[in-house]
Design a protein around this motif. Structure first.
Motif, PDB file in Angstrom:
ATOM      1  N   ILE A   1       0.824  -1.209   0.000  1.00 58.47           N
ATOM      2  CA  ILE A   1       0.000   0.000   0.000  1.00 58.47           C
ATOM      3  C   ILE A   1       0.861   1.263   0.000  1.00 58.47           C
ATOM      4  CG2 ILE A   1      -1.654   1.341   1.363  1.00 58.47           C
ATOM      5  CD1 ILE A   1      -2.899  -1.303   2.276  1.00 58.47           C
ATOM      6  N   ASN A   2       1.927   1.279   0.800  1.00 58.83           N
ATOM      7  CA  ASN A   2       2.729   2.494   0.974  1.00 58.83           C
ATOM      8  C   ASN A   2       3.995   2.514   0.129  1.00 58.83           C
ATOM      9  OD1 ASN A   2       1.130   3.751   3.193  1.00 58.83           O
ATOM     10  ND2 ASN A   2       1.743   1.921   4.296  1.00 58.83           N
ATOM     11  N   ASN A   3       4.580   1.371  -0.169  1.00 62.02           N
ATOM     12  CA  ASN A   3       5.832   1.319  -0.930  1.00 62.02           C
ATOM     13  C   ASN A   3       5.683   0.338  -2.096  1.00 62.02           C
ATOM     14  OD1 ASN A   3       7.172   3.065   0.944  1.00 62.02           O
ATOM     15  ND2 ASN A   3       7.485   1.317   2.303  1.00 62.02           N
ATOM     16  N   THR A   4       4.736   0.615  -2.971  1.00 68.47           N
ATOM     17  CA  THR A   4       4.437  -0.320  -4.059  1.00 68.47           C
ATOM     18  C   THR A   4       5.620  -0.482  -5.003  1.00 68.47           C
ATOM     19  OG1 THR A   4       2.134   0.424  -3.935  1.00 68.47           O
ATOM     20  CG2 THR A   4       2.772  -0.891  -5.851  1.00 68.47           C
ATOM     21  N   ASN A   5       6.249   0.621  -5.399  1.00 67.04           N
ATOM     22  CA  ASN A   5       7.382   0.542  -6.325  1.00 67.04           C
ATOM     23  C   ASN A   5       8.540  -0.234  -5.708  1.00 67.04           C
ATOM     24  OD1 ASN A   5       6.032   2.025  -8.291  1.00 67.04           O
ATOM     25  ND2 ASN A   5       6.784   3.987  -7.496  1.00 67.04           N
ATOM     26  N   HIS A   6       8.792   0.009  -4.429  1.00 64.38           N
ATOM     27  CA  HIS A   6       9.874  -0.711  -3.747  1.00 64.38           C
ATOM     28  C   HIS A   6       9.596  -2.204  -3.712  1.00 64.38           C
ATOM     29  CE1 HIS A   6      13.043  -1.545  -0.831  1.00 64.38           C
ATOM     30  NE2 HIS A   6      12.142  -2.196  -0.109  1.00 64.38           N
ATOM     31  N   MET A   7       8.349  -2.608  -3.499  1.00 64.59           N
ATOM     32  CA  MET A   7       8.002  -4.028  -3.457  1.00 64.59           C
ATOM     33  C   MET A   7       8.170  -4.675  -4.824  1.00 64.59           C
ATOM     34  SD  MET A   7       7.271  -4.661  -0.308  1.00 64.59           S
ATOM     35  CE  MET A   7       6.393  -6.215  -0.344  1.00 64.59           C
ATOM     36  N   PHE A   8       7.837  -3.955  -5.894  1.00 64.92           N
ATOM     37  CA  PHE A   8       8.040  -4.487  -7.239  1.00 64.92           C
ATOM     38  C   PHE A   8       9.526  -4.617  -7.560  1.00 64.92           C
ATOM     39  CE2 PHE A   8       3.586  -3.207  -8.387  1.00 64.92           C
ATOM     40  CZ  PHE A   8       3.189  -4.454  -8.871  1.00 64.92           C
ATOM     41  N   ILE A   9      10.307  -3.595  -7.178  1.00 62.85           N
ATOM     42  CA  ILE A   9      11.751  -3.629  -7.437  1.00 62.85           C
ATOM     43  C   ILE A   9      12.411  -4.776  -6.680  1.00 62.85           C
ATOM     44  CG2 ILE A   9      13.906  -2.344  -7.088  1.00 62.85           C
ATOM     45  CD1 ILE A   9      12.288   0.227  -7.562  1.00 62.85           C
ATOM     46  N   HIS A  10      11.922  -5.038  -5.461  1.00 59.93           N
ATOM     47  CA  HIS A  10      12.525  -6.076  -4.634  1.00 59.93           C
ATOM     48  C   HIS A  10      12.320  -7.473  -5.228  1.00 59.93           C
ATOM     49  CE1 HIS A  10      14.196  -7.656  -0.930  1.00 59.93           C
ATOM     50  NE2 HIS A  10      13.186  -8.525  -0.856  1.00 59.93           N
ATOM     51  N   MET A  11      11.361  -7.640  -6.127  1.00 55.65           N
ATOM     52  CA  MET A  11      11.079  -8.949  -6.693  1.00 55.65           C
ATOM     53  C   MET A  11      12.095  -9.349  -7.761  1.00 55.65           C
ATOM     54  SD  MET A  11       6.928  -8.802  -6.964  1.00 55.65           S
ATOM     55  CE  MET A  11       6.757 -10.560  -7.199  1.00 55.65           C
ATOM     56  N   ILE A  12      12.873  -8.388  -8.262  1.00 59.22           N
ATOM     57  CA  ILE A  12      13.891  -8.690  -9.274  1.00 59.22           C
ATOM     58  C   ILE A  12      15.237  -8.207  -8.762  1.00 59.22           C
ATOM     59  CG2 ILE A  12      14.654  -8.324 -11.643  1.00 59.22           C
ATOM     60  CD1 ILE A  12      11.770  -7.755 -12.397  1.00 59.22           C
ATOM     61  N   PRO A  13      16.158  -9.110  -8.440  1.00 60.91           N
ATOM     62  CA  PRO A  13      17.485  -8.696  -7.962  1.00 60.91           C
ATOM     63  C   PRO A  13      18.229  -7.885  -9.020  1.00 60.91           C
ATOM     64  CG  PRO A  13      17.087 -11.035  -7.512  1.00 60.91           C
ATOM     65  CD  PRO A  13      15.974 -10.560  -8.412  1.00 60.91           C
ATOM     66  N   GLN A  14      19.085  -7.015  -8.554  1.00 61.45           N
ATOM     67  CA  GLN A  14      19.841  -6.151  -9.457  1.00 61.45           C
ATOM     68  C   GLN A  14      20.797  -6.979 -10.305  1.00 61.45           C
ATOM     69  OE1 GLN A  14      21.950  -3.052  -7.442  1.00 61.45           O
ATOM     70  NE2 GLN A  14      22.399  -1.900  -9.299  1.00 61.45           N
ATOM     71  N   GLY A  15      20.843  -6.674 -11.602  1.00 57.29           N
ATOM     72  CA  GLY A  15      21.730  -7.388 -12.508  1.00 57.29           C
ATOM     73  C   GLY A  15      21.139  -8.645 -13.106  1.00 57.29           C
ATOM     74  N   THR A  16      19.851  -8.887 -12.913  1.00 56.39           N
ATOM     75  CA  THR A  16      19.217 -10.073 -13.473  1.00 56.39           C
ATOM     76  C   THR A  16      19.028  -9.905 -14.982  1.00 56.39           C
ATOM     77  OG1 THR A  16      17.998 -10.411 -11.415  1.00 56.39           O
ATOM     78  CG2 THR A  16      17.208 -11.596 -13.345  1.00 56.39           C
ATOM     79  N   PRO A  17      19.439 -10.899 -15.797  1.00 59.64           N
ATOM     80  CA  PRO A  17      19.216 -10.806 -17.253  1.00 59.64           C
ATOM     81  C   PRO A  17      17.732 -10.727 -17.586  1.00 59.64           C
ATOM     82  CG  PRO A  17      20.777 -12.551 -16.721  1.00 59.64           C
ATOM     83  CD  PRO A  17      20.193 -12.093 -15.420  1.00 59.64           C
ATOM     84  N   GLY A  18      17.414 -10.060 -18.688  1.00 55.31           N
ATOM     85  CA  GLY A  18      16.025  -9.846 -19.059  1.00 55.31           C
ATOM     86  C   GLY A  18      15.259 -11.131 -19.287  1.00 55.31           C
TER      87      GLY A  18
END
Length: 225
Positions: free
Chosen positions: A121-138
């Motif tokens: 509810i409060n950090n929707t973008n952060h929750m979506f970003i957290h689902m894909i680790p940084q550097g993951t291939p497309g």
């Protein structure tokens, strides 16, 4: 005499078949007024030292936000609640409430659900970003989203099963060894020695599992901010 090996975990009693054994969950509350009415002694200072250390550690894990200084007491309270119930279950004829998924899921599921609702509810973008680790291939992103979603959903179940399984395993092992005493009377001293070692191990497990549940809950909370 036990009807089966798991009868030690039966929450019901013979009095109108009512689950009076669940009242043992509240026995830990009887120890709390001790620190308020008696003159501070070593017992009080020891608990106060543990509480302060846990508060500082949980505050560090939660990070620098406006809720970190106060929300730590939720996890400290949960640590002491589970610790009391784990320890009291080691005494004879006291029901171990933490050996049931009814109690462990009642602790982990509402806590996890509140984290998820607050995060989405409060950090929707952060929750979506957290689902894909940084550097993951497309090409791997859909699979990573699926894996992260499943791992997130099963978190309350893993917390509950971890606590319940550890409590059941130790108690079953002690019950099995105590039941073999009449059959191995010549090795009774060895069995008593093994039981003492198991009791020490179970005391350590009681503390470790309480700490693990509190730490993991704190980490899950820090991920939604």
């Amino acid at each position: 005499m036990m009807t089966n090996l798991f009868s030690i975990f039966d929450p019901s009693t013979n009095l109108f078949n009512l689950p009076f054994n669940w009242l043992s969950t509240m026995i830990g509350l009887l120890f709390i007024p001790y620190s308020f009415w008696l003159i501070p002694n070593r017992h009080f200072y020891a608990w106060n030292f543990i509480l302060n250390k846990l508060h500082l550690e949980f505050k560090t894990l939660l990070g620098n936000n406006i809720y970190s200084s106060t929300s730590t007491f939720i996890f400290v309270s949960m640590f002491f609640f589970i610790l009391f119930n784990n320890f009291l279950g080691l005494f004879p004829y006291i029901f171990t409430s933490t050996s049931h998924l009814t109690l462990s899921l009642s602790l982990s599921l509402p806590l996890w659900l509140s984290f998820m609702l607050y995060g989405w509810i409060n950090n929707t973008n952060h929750m979506f970003i957290h689902m894909i680790p940084q550097g993951t291939p497309g090409i791997l992103m859909p699979f990573m989203v699926l894996i992260e979603t499943i791992s997130n959903i099963i978190r309350p179940g893993t917390l509950a099963v971890r606590l319940t399984a550890n409590m059941i395993a130790g108690h079953l092992l002690m019950t099995l060894l105590s039941g073999t005493g009449p059959n191995f009377s010549y090795f009774l001293i060895i069995l008593i020695f093994i039981q003492i070692l198991l009791l020490i191990l179970e005391s350590a497990v009681a503390v470790i599992q309480s700490y693990v549940i509190a730490i993991l809950s704190t980490l899950y909370s820090s991920e939604v901010n």
